[in-house]
Design a protein around this motif. Structure first.
Motif, PDB file in Angstrom:
ATOM      1  N   TYR A   7      37.414   0.511  -4.660  1.00 18.42           N
ATOM      2  CA  TYR A   7      35.978   0.863  -5.026  1.00 18.42           C
ATOM      3  C   TYR A   7      35.103   1.120  -3.849  1.00 18.42           C
ATOM      4  O   TYR A   7      34.557   2.432  -3.876  1.00 18.42           O
ATOM      5  CB  TYR A   7      35.628   0.163  -6.070  1.00 18.42           C
ATOM      6  CG  TYR A   7      34.252   0.473  -6.687  1.00 18.42           C
ATOM      7  CD1 TYR A   7      34.280   1.703  -7.290  1.00 18.42           C
ATOM      8  CD2 TYR A   7      33.181  -0.014  -6.390  1.00 18.42           C
ATOM      9  CE1 TYR A   7      32.950   2.239  -7.877  1.00 18.42           C
ATOM     10  CE2 TYR A   7      31.944   0.295  -6.620  1.00 18.42           C
ATOM     11  CZ  TYR A   7      31.944   1.572  -7.623  1.00 18.42           C
ATOM     12  OH  TYR A   7      30.622   1.940  -8.064  1.00 18.42           O
ATOM     13  N   THR A   8      35.139   0.135  -2.931  1.00 20.11           N
ATOM     14  CA  THR A   8      34.429   0.232  -1.814  1.00 20.11           C
ATOM     15  C   THR A   8      34.460   1.388  -0.715  1.00 20.11           C
ATOM     16  O   THR A   8      33.782   2.103  -0.379  1.00 20.11           O
ATOM     17  CB  THR A   8      34.106  -1.069  -0.799  1.00 20.11           C
ATOM     18  OG1 THR A   8      33.924  -2.140  -1.650  1.00 20.11           O
ATOM     19  CG2 THR A   8      33.180  -1.062   0.030  1.00 20.11           C
ATOM     20  N   ARG A  11      33.647   4.703  -2.559  1.00 22.23           N
ATOM     21  CA  ARG A  11      32.329   4.977  -2.499  1.00 22.23           C
ATOM     22  C   ARG A  11      31.879   5.501  -0.875  1.00 22.23           C
ATOM     23  O   ARG A  11      30.985   6.293  -0.756  1.00 22.23           O
ATOM     24  CB  ARG A  11      31.351   3.853  -2.786  1.00 22.23           C
ATOM     25  CG  ARG A  11      31.369   3.181  -4.020  1.00 22.23           C
ATOM     26  CD  ARG A  11      30.559   4.090  -4.952  1.00 22.23           C
ATOM     27  NE  ARG A  11      29.408   4.388  -4.488  1.00 22.23           N
ATOM     28  CZ  ARG A  11      28.044   3.730  -4.932  1.00 22.23           C
ATOM     29  NH1 ARG A  11      28.235   2.763  -5.782  1.00 22.23           N
ATOM     30  NH2 ARG A  11      26.848   4.108  -4.451  1.00 22.23           N
ATOM     31  N   SER A  47      25.480  11.034  -3.117  1.00 21.64           N
ATOM     32  CA  SER A  47      26.505  10.266  -3.230  1.00 21.64           C
ATOM     33  C   SER A  47      26.502   9.237  -4.536  1.00 21.64           C
ATOM     34  O   SER A  47      27.770   9.108  -5.189  1.00 21.64           O
ATOM     35  CB  SER A  47      27.039   9.668  -2.054  1.00 21.64           C
ATOM     36  OG  SER A  47      26.099   8.548  -1.845  1.00 21.64           O
ATOM     37  N   GLY A  48      25.409   8.780  -4.777  1.00 23.01           N
ATOM     38  CA  GLY A  48      25.319   7.838  -5.975  1.00 23.01           C
ATOM     39  C   GLY A  48      25.759   8.465  -7.107  1.00 23.01           C
ATOM     40  O   GLY A  48      26.414   7.836  -8.146  1.00 23.01           O
ATOM     41  N   SER A  51      29.368   9.475  -7.230  1.00 24.29           N
ATOM     42  CA  SER A  51      30.172   8.141  -7.527  1.00 24.29           C
ATOM     43  C   SER A  51      30.255   7.619  -8.658  1.00 24.29           C
ATOM     44  O   SER A  51      31.096   7.155  -9.266  1.00 24.29           O
ATOM     45  CB  SER A  51      29.682   6.911  -6.602  1.00 24.29           C
ATOM     46  OG  SER A  51      30.050   7.477  -5.136  1.00 24.29           O
ATOM     47  N   TYR A  52      28.930   7.701  -9.443  1.00 20.79           N
ATOM     48  CA  TYR A  52      28.861   7.257 -10.806  1.00 20.79           C
ATOM     49  C   TYR A  52      29.739   8.278 -11.677  1.00 20.79           C
ATOM     50  O   TYR A  52      30.386   7.654 -12.539  1.00 20.79           O
ATOM     51  CB  TYR A  52      27.513   7.397 -11.270  1.00 20.79           C
ATOM     52  CG  TYR A  52      27.123   6.869 -12.474  1.00 20.79           C
ATOM     53  CD1 TYR A  52      26.980   5.591 -12.721  1.00 20.79           C
ATOM     54  CD2 TYR A  52      26.940   7.809 -13.708  1.00 20.79           C
ATOM     55  CE1 TYR A  52      26.782   5.196 -14.066  1.00 20.79           C
ATOM     56  CE2 TYR A  52      26.722   7.151 -15.103  1.00 20.79           C
ATOM     57  CZ  TYR A  52      26.718   5.858 -15.340  1.00 20.79           C
ATOM     58  OH  TYR A  52      26.618   5.402 -16.540  1.00 20.79           O
ATOM     59  N   LEU A  55      33.775   8.029 -10.063  1.00 26.40           N
ATOM     60  CA  LEU A  55      34.661   6.826  -9.689  1.00 26.40           C
ATOM     61  C   LEU A  55      34.214   5.720 -10.811  1.00 26.40           C
ATOM     62  O   LEU A  55      34.353   4.499 -10.683  1.00 26.40           O
ATOM     63  CB  LEU A  55      33.917   5.994  -8.463  1.00 26.40           C
ATOM     64  CG  LEU A  55      34.231   6.886  -7.236  1.00 26.40           C
ATOM     65  CD1 LEU A  55      33.479   6.060  -5.937  1.00 26.40           C
ATOM     66  CD2 LEU A  55      35.653   7.255  -6.830  1.00 26.40           C
ATOM     67  N   ARG A  59      35.505   1.956 -11.099  1.00 25.02           N
ATOM     68  CA  ARG A  59      34.161   0.692 -11.239  1.00 25.02           C
ATOM     69  C   ARG A  59      34.680  -0.073 -12.606  1.00 25.02           C
ATOM     70  O   ARG A  59      34.358  -1.536 -12.513  1.00 25.02           O
ATOM     71  CB  ARG A  59      33.012   1.530 -11.646  1.00 25.02           C
ATOM     72  CG  ARG A  59      31.757   0.490 -11.712  1.00 25.02           C
ATOM     73  CD  ARG A  59      30.382   1.383 -11.918  1.00 25.02           C
ATOM     74  NE  ARG A  59      30.476   2.297 -12.846  1.00 25.02           N
ATOM     75  CZ  ARG A  59      30.648   3.530 -12.529  1.00 25.02           C
ATOM     76  NH1 ARG A  59      30.616   4.151 -11.613  1.00 25.02           N
ATOM     77  NH2 ARG A  59      30.573   4.656 -13.575  1.00 25.02           N
TER      78      ARG A  59
END
Length: 85
Positions: A7-8, A11, A47-48, A51-52, A55, A59
């Motif tokens: 996940y990291t 991101r 990107s937040g 990513s939400y 990903l 998550r």
């Protein structure tokens, strides 16, 4: 915690791709320190959001792994506490 690492990395990849695209698209004078700050702030926000959406499955996997690890540790603690009594 393989899911944490996956996940990291995902991101960070989304952030790097977003920052790279913004660097190429935005007509800012990058010699100024404020322009770089604007670029990074926009990259974090965009990107937040991306990513939400993209990903969500990773998550959820990460969240499930954390909950399982917590419940396993709690069970071991309760078991060892029961042995002491």
């Amino acid at each position: 915690m393989r899911s944490l690492l996956a996940y990291t990395v995902a991101r960070l990849a989304v952030f790097a791709a977003t920052a790279g695209i913004l660097y190429l698209v935005l007509p800012l004078d990058y010699g100024e320190s404020g322009a770089l700050l604007i670029l990074l702030a926009l990259a974090v926000l965009i990107s937040g959001i991306v990513s939400y959406v993209l990903l969500a499955r990773r998550r959820e996997e990460f969240s499930a792994a954390v909950v399982d690890a917590f419940l396993n540790a709690r069970h071991k603690f309760e078991k060892s506490r029961g042995k002491e009594d």
